[in-house]
Scaffold this motif. Sequence first.
Motif, PDB file in Angstrom:
ATOM      1  N   UNK A   1      39.356  33.455  57.234  1.00 15.12           N
ATOM      2  CA  UNK A   1      38.268  34.518  58.038  1.00 15.12           C
ATOM      3  C   UNK A   1      39.227  36.271  58.068  1.00 15.12           C
ATOM      4  N   UNK A   2      40.335  36.131  58.181  1.00 17.52           N
ATOM      5  CA  UNK A   2      40.958  37.281  57.828  1.00 17.52           C
ATOM      6  C   UNK A   2      41.896  37.850  56.143  1.00 17.52           C
ATOM      7  N   UNK A   3      41.753  37.091  55.335  1.00 19.50           N
ATOM      8  CA  UNK A   3      42.034  37.128  54.301  1.00 19.50           C
ATOM      9  C   UNK A   3      41.205  38.587  53.243  1.00 19.50           C
ATOM     10  N   UNK A   4      42.117  39.009  52.854  1.00 15.10           N
ATOM     11  CA  UNK A   4      41.020  40.709  52.402  1.00 15.10           C
ATOM     12  C   UNK A   4      42.144  40.621  51.283  1.00 15.10           C
ATOM     13  N   UNK A   5      40.950  42.121  49.849  1.00 12.49           N
ATOM     14  CA  UNK A   5      41.991  42.233  48.834  1.00 12.49           C
ATOM     15  C   UNK A   5      42.680  42.926  49.359  1.00 12.49           C
ATOM     16  N   UNK A   6      43.803  44.117  48.828  1.00 16.27           N
ATOM     17  CA  UNK A   6      44.044  45.530  49.003  1.00 16.27           C
ATOM     18  C   UNK A   6      43.745  46.304  48.653  1.00 16.27           C
ATOM     19  N   UNK A   7      42.977  47.113  48.642  1.00 16.99           N
ATOM     20  CA  UNK A   7      42.508  48.181  47.446  1.00 16.99           C
ATOM     21  C   UNK A   7      43.518  49.310  47.392  1.00 16.99           C
ATOM     22  N   UNK A   8      45.065  49.122  47.737  1.00 16.84           N
ATOM     23  CA  UNK A   8      46.009  50.041  47.191  1.00 16.84           C
ATOM     24  C   UNK A   8      46.365  49.642  46.067  1.00 16.84           C
ATOM     25  N   UNK A   9      46.967  48.539  46.016  1.00 19.17           N
ATOM     26  CA  UNK A   9      47.385  46.917  45.627  1.00 19.17           C
ATOM     27  C   UNK A   9      46.470  46.775  44.256  1.00 19.17           C
ATOM     28  N   UNK A  10      45.215  47.392  44.049  1.00 18.42           N
ATOM     29  CA  UNK A  10      44.578  47.249  42.790  1.00 18.42           C
ATOM     30  C   UNK A  10      44.476  48.436  41.825  1.00 18.42           C
ATOM     31  N   UNK A  11      44.708  47.611  40.538  1.00 19.42           N
ATOM     32  CA  UNK A  11      44.119  48.918  39.356  1.00 19.42           C
ATOM     33  C   UNK A  11      43.191  47.916  38.126  1.00 19.42           C
TER      34      UNK A  11
END
Length: 150
Positions: A29-39
């Motif tokens: 439930x706490x899983x999330x993508x990291x915007x700063x680590x996305x390109x």
Amino acid sequence: MARFAAVAVTTTAILAALLAGGSGAASAAGARFVPEATDADWDGAVATVVFQEVEVALESGVTSISVKATADVDIVCTRGESTITIHRSATATEVDDYPISDDGTVAGIARLPLKVTGLQVPGYSCAAQRWSVTAVLEDFWTGATLVHKA
């Protein structure tokens, strides 16, 4: 009537198991993508999407992530005093399994073949004015999503 009661009890048991974490999604439930680590980038033929998801806790040790990339291109074509402005786009999608590290992190790179057609007009000289790529990430097991525009 007895058959209906058995079906109702079975359905209730399945729903209770899912809510208690039996599906695996509840435990992430706490899983999330990291915007700063996305390109996201596009070279005219291949879209490359780099991403990271954190706090992934699935017993399987892998998770399934859908990566969709859309390239948008604006071009201007000229011939003498005639000018044509054209907008074209194309989308590619890839679904793959990615391993989950011991610390609950999923790091991935997706390379999607992506070609935008219609960027040339016969008899005109055409040049790209602007292009962008949008990546949409979705983890099927954790429910994490992210839209990244580059």
